[in-house]
Write an enzyme that holds these catalytic residues in place. Structure first.
Site, PDB file in Angstrom:
ATOM      1  N   HIS A  20       1.982  14.304  14.999  1.00 38.88           N
ATOM      2  CA  HIS A  20       0.728  13.768  15.531  1.00 38.88           C
ATOM      3  C   HIS A  20      -0.458  14.287  14.732  1.00 38.88           C
ATOM      4  O   HIS A  20      -0.521  15.466  14.416  1.00 38.88           O
ATOM      5  CB  HIS A  20       0.605  14.164  17.010  1.00 38.88           C
ATOM      6  N   HIS A 101     -13.933   3.390  -1.073  1.00 38.97           N
ATOM      7  CA  HIS A 101     -12.698   3.664  -1.815  1.00 38.97           C
ATOM      8  C   HIS A 101     -12.659   5.092  -2.346  1.00 38.97           C
ATOM      9  O   HIS A 101     -11.611   5.748  -2.304  1.00 38.97           O
ATOM     10  CB  HIS A 101     -12.553   2.663  -2.965  1.00 38.97           C
ATOM     11  N   ASN A 125      -4.425  -0.319  -0.202  1.00 39.41           N
ATOM     12  CA  ASN A 125      -3.991   1.015   0.209  1.00 39.41           C
ATOM     13  C   ASN A 125      -4.327   1.174   1.680  1.00 39.41           C
ATOM     14  O   ASN A 125      -5.345   0.663   2.141  1.00 39.41           O
ATOM     15  CB  ASN A 125      -4.740   2.097  -0.589  1.00 39.41           C
TER      16      ASN A 125
END
EC number: 5.4.99.62
Length: 134
Positions: A20, A101, A125
């Protein structure tokens, strides 16, 4: 040998150890991976495997509570972005979070690993934010 699910041993092990709040990055073939960041190379040739196909496979075994993409993705690769939202639709109720980015690349050292595919779509991505199954 496994009969179903993720058959690539490194990818299967990555998903098994993800906890997690940790992140896993699924990347196009050109994303630079910082030194020291684990990287699983899946690319066979340009376009193979496609990132969305790898994402579909990963989602069969990984609990994902969020996703992050580069803000440039929506404008530069709108068809791919729409496909990403479709695949993530069952996982996310809202659109993926976005950041520039360069900020996405700056987050790579904090990822559990980068999985580099054969994807050749610009800005394709996605950072997957791992959840829990309870």
């Amino acid at each position: 040998m496994k009969r179903r699910g993720l058959l690539h041993p490194d990818l299967s092990a990555l998903v098994a150890r993800a906890g997690h709040t940790q992140t896993i990055v699924l990347a196009d073939t050109g994303l630079p991976v910082p030194a020291g960041t684990p990287c699983i190379e899946l690319g066979v040739t340009a376009g193979l495997p496609a990132l969305l196909d790898v994402l579909r496979a990963v989602l069969t075994e990984l609990v994902v509570e969020g996703a992050t993409v580069a803000a440039e993705t929506r404008q530069r690769s709108p068809e791919w972005y729409a496909g990403l939202r479709e695949v993530l639709g069952e996982v996310l109720e809202e659109a993926p979070a976005e950041l520039p980015h360069e900020a996405l690349k700056a987050a790579l050292p904090h990822a559990l690993a980068v999985v580099r595919t054969g994807e050749t779509t610009p800005y394709a991505n996605v950072i997957l934010h791992c959840g829990v199954n309870f």
